[in-house]
Structures are given as C-alpha cells and as structure tokens.
Design an enzyme around this catalytic site. Structure first.
Site, PDB file in Angstrom:
ATOM      1  N   GLY A   1     -14.935  80.451  72.087  1.00 63.05           N
ATOM      2  CA  GLY A   1     -15.186  79.002  71.133  1.00 63.05           C
ATOM      3  C   GLY A   1     -15.163  77.969  70.339  1.00 63.05           C
ATOM      4  N   GLY A   2     -15.855  77.457  70.134  1.00 62.40           N
ATOM      5  CA  GLY A   2     -16.135  75.880  69.424  1.00 62.40           C
ATOM      6  C   GLY A   2     -15.572  75.087  70.679  1.00 62.40           C
ATOM      7  CG  ASP A   3     -13.688  71.151  72.007  1.00 58.93           C
ATOM      8  OD1 ASP A   3     -14.010  69.842  72.692  1.00 58.93           O
ATOM      9  OD2 ASP A   3     -12.052  70.272  71.530  1.00 58.93           O
TER      10      ASP A   3
ATOM     11  CG  MET B   1      -7.910  81.143  64.077  1.00 59.86           C
ATOM     12  SD  MET B   1      -7.409  80.967  65.342  1.00 59.86           S
ATOM     13  CE  MET B   1      -6.762  79.015  65.438  1.00 59.86           C
TER      14      MET B   1
ATOM     15  CE  LYS C   1      -5.300  84.205  72.258  1.00 65.28           C
ATOM     16  NZ  LYS C   1      -5.714  83.524  74.040  1.00 65.28           N
TER      17      LYS C   1
ATOM     18  CB  ILE D   1      -9.578  72.197  67.968  1.00 62.97           C
ATOM     19  CG1 ILE D   1      -9.550  70.577  68.227  1.00 62.97           C
ATOM     20  CG2 ILE D   1      -9.389  72.712  66.146  1.00 62.97           C
ATOM     21  CD1 ILE D   1     -10.658  70.303  67.065  1.00 62.97           C
TER      22      ILE D   1
ATOM     23  CG  ASP E   1     -11.054  82.506  72.944  1.00 59.51           C
ATOM     24  OD1 ASP E   1     -10.656  83.285  74.082  1.00 59.51           O
ATOM     25  OD2 ASP E   1     -11.273  81.304  72.806  1.00 59.51           O
TER      26      ASP E   1
END
Lengths: 261, 261
Positions: B88-90, B169, B57, B93, B35
């Site tokens: 990114g992150g988990d 976001m 994206k 989610i 990402d």
C-alpha cells in the site's frame, strides 16, 4: 458556469510514473500551467488543443511570480475552463499549492488536488534506499534548501542519527549544507546520496559522505539530497561506483566484496 | 535463470492512483505477495493466472513474519518467476522494504523498486492540506506510531511549531499520542486531521485539535494522522463539518463564515 482547477502531481519524470488519474485529467484539459520540473516526455502528452503556460520557477532563472500564477488560475477558472496546474512530483510538498488553494477558495473556484509520486520517493526507489528501517531509521524529515527566510530558522537545530533526511531543491552550496548538518549533530561519516534527474534517462546517483559532500559538483538539474544511515544500503551499480563509494566513505570504508551486488 | 522481484507501490487505494508502471508490472506477474493495505479494487486487477499471497501485517491480527515473507520472495525468485511484492502507498516508507532488499541481495536475486503515491500525501490531497507552506510550515516529519522498540526513542524529543507531522499507522491510543506531542512542545490548539481509508468510497476526514484528539474514535481502518498549523487550511466539506471543527478548535475557534467553501 465556473470551471474547475486541478492541482496535479506529474510524478518524478518517467511518464510511466504518471497515475491513470493524472493522465485522464491532463488529457481533457483546456489550459495547462506547468513547472520547469515537469519532464519533456510528460509535456509531450499534453493534448494539442490545450493552452500551455510554462510558469517554472527554476533556480537562477527569471520566473513567473506566484501572485501571477494565482491570477492565471482564477482567471481561467472564471472563464469556465478545465485548468490543470501541473507540478513535478507531488503538488503538496514544497509546491506552493497552499497559496494557490487559498487564492482559488477566495475566488470561489472549485478545485481538486491529485497526488503524485514525489521525486524524493522516486529517487530513493532508483537508489534502492529504504527511507525508514526498523533497525536504522525511525523517521523521515523532509526539508528544502530554499526555505523562506533564514535557513537556520527553517531546519531543525538538532537532527538525530536515526532520522533520514530528504532534501528537495538542495541549492548549490553543498559546503554550507554539510556545515549546517554537522552543526545539527550528524557525524561526518554519515552517508549521502545526491540524485539528479531521477527516473529519466539522464539520472545520476552520487554516493558520498557528509564530510565529502562539498566535493560533489552540483549542476543545474532537478536534484534531491538524501542523508542518513540508510543511504549505506543504496544499490551499487558498477565496480567504479563501489570504489568511489568506498573511497569517499573514509573511516567507515567497506571492501567492495562486502557490498551487495 | 533467476527471476526478478518488483517491490511495487500500489498507491493509497483508488485504482486510478496506480501508476502505469505499477499496472504494467502487476499485469505480467507470476506471483503477487500483497499487504492488507492494498485496496480490494486494486486486488481485482491482478491477473487470474497469478499465484496470490496475502502477507498482511494488519494491527491486532496474526500476520506473516517478515522472515517468512523474505523467504517467499527468494524462493519464487530462484524459481525464475516474475514476483511482485505489492505494498500500500509507497514501498520505501515504513514498508520494511529495507529488510526485503537485503534478503534479495544476499540471495543474488535481481529486483527493482517501483515508487507509488504515498497514502499520507494522498490523505493531504483529499483534505486539501498543503504539507509545507512558505509562511507556516518549513518542514515535514514523517513518523509512525508503530516504531520498533520504545516510542519515545523513535520520535523527536522537540518538535517545532513550523513542522508538519505526518504519522502513518498512528495506533489506537490517541491519548498517548497527544500527550507525547504536547511534551515535545506543540500547543494544545495545534490542529490535527485523522484521515481513514483515503481516496476510497469509505474515506473519512476528522478535523480536531491536539487537545481533543483523544476523543476521536479510531476504528480498524487504514489511517494517517496529520498534525500542524497547515491543517487549519483543510477543506471543509459540509456545514456539519464546519460546526464540528469550530467546536473542537476551542480557543482558536473561527466562525463558519470565515471558513473557505
């Protein structure tokens, strides 16, 4: 000189799911106060020189009162030590970190929060359940079965079918949980996953429906409950699981061959 | 022999918040599809031999369609390679992992999900905001500003004052966000934190209220928005921040000396 307190997330259980930062801080700690929820494998990483307190608040057992934990953190901080408050999962989700941070601020002790992999996200990863999905689930509600005060006051009165529920410490009365979720508007066929001991060798994943949830035997293990249409996408790991799943799904039964491998 | 695809959470940005497992898998990857949200420091850890695709994206830029990402994963899997889909992150989610898992199951390719530290939890840790609190917040609602379809359909119509909102976001129209949250029943004085580039050297934390949220200038950085009474417990890192905060808090203003250090 005052010490420093680190509120550290130990992750869900698997020591490989510790972060580098958590490991580095753990490794240099003078004192560690940990939960029941921190796994044995992670406790084995604690350096021998550290003072260790188990301040676990496990269901149905005697526990260290929160005020006493706060007092420990402050006392060791005033002694100039490097203190780790080690919590299962992430420290800021149902971990009472808010109360510990307030005590530390009031005492003027420096502290830092180190996030961790939350047990609920790890349970979803093990079960291969996407918590959100463009077509199925637009939000995630994170709840606990051990709310303070009246449960009906702490859970939303209406829950849309497009929400995924992630319930930490879901308690032992799954019949009451199911009743409350049905009263909040969920369909009785809504799929559920009960995930115990996630990411450890003792992990168990039970797939069921809201209607059949009360039949799941809940033992005294760290458990999270996932509820929502996305649970239908969970991985099926064996033929036995496929059949159990189809049986429990009732009306919305799918033949095993329709299930992804 | 078919390969294997790993859907891996890279955490919020700080490479020290990678898990050991994510690092081990990344280090042995043949192919990595990542990402925009994966930080430069983490991309620098990718082994030189690996094929790397940026399939980001990011808002307002052209992006790789999801179907094309799915096709890449399947193609490389069929080639027998060790493929990492780095998010990114988990991964579970708001990461469209559900669609990727369905594509991989349909193609019969083995995969594994490796959870990560979610950016929202890391933003809360940096800001020292407890996401839940026995006296203040009994639940956490995780939402996105980029819901599929109609936003009003994907956010709850009523939001209780005892819920903490964590919005990934959050988009660029904070005025619309504030209007919608006010319409859902939140008070205009409800505190908010806008956290950008969390856990990186470029981290920014803006504390404000729902009423004043539209005045925050949202730039093109990875951002999460936290809303709820627990945000009042956020750390104040400088006198300047204290004053900005008191000013923005309006009616519920507290004098700087009332704020924790």
């Amino acid at each position: 000189m005052s010490g420093k307190v680190y509120l550290v997330g130990a992750g869900p259980g698997d020591p490989e799911l510790l972060t580098f930062k958590a490991w580095r801080i753990l490794n240099s700690a003078d004192v560690i106060l940990h939960d029941e929820l921190v796994s044995e494998e992670i406790l084995a990483l604690i350096p021998a020189k550290a003072i260790v307190h188990n301040v676990g608040k496990r269901a149905r057992r005697s526990s260290t009162p929160q005020a006493e934990i706060n007092a420990h953190l402050v006392r060791y901080g005033w002694m100039g030590l490097r203190v780790v408050r080690l919590k299962g999962g992430d420290p800021l989700i149902f971990g009472r970190a808010g109360e510990e941070m307030e005590a530390l601020r009031t005492a003027g002790i420096d502290f830092e929060v180190v996030p961790g992999v939350s047990a609920g996200l790890a349970a979803a990863a093990s079960s291969q359940i996407p918590l959100t999905h463009r077509q199925i689930a637009s939000s995630l509600m994170v709840l606990t079965g051990h709310g303070s005060g009246d449960r009906s006051g702490s859970w939303p009165a209406r829950i849309p079918a497009t929400a995924t529920l992630l319930i930490y410490m879901p308690g032992y009365d799954f019949a009451a949980t199911a009743r409350q979720l049905l009263a909040a508007g969920l369909d009785k066929a809504t799929p559920c996953a009960v995930v115990a001991n996630t990411t450890t060798a003792q992990e168990e994943i039970h797939l069921t429906s809201l209607e059949e949830l009360p039949s799941i035997v809940r033992r005294e293990q760290p458990t999270v409950l996932l509820v929502g249409e996305v649970v239908r996408l969970a991985r099926i790991r064996s033929r036995a699981e496929v059949f159990a799943h189809s049986f429990l799904m009732g009306d919305k039964q799918r033949a095993p061959e329709d299930w992804p491998a």
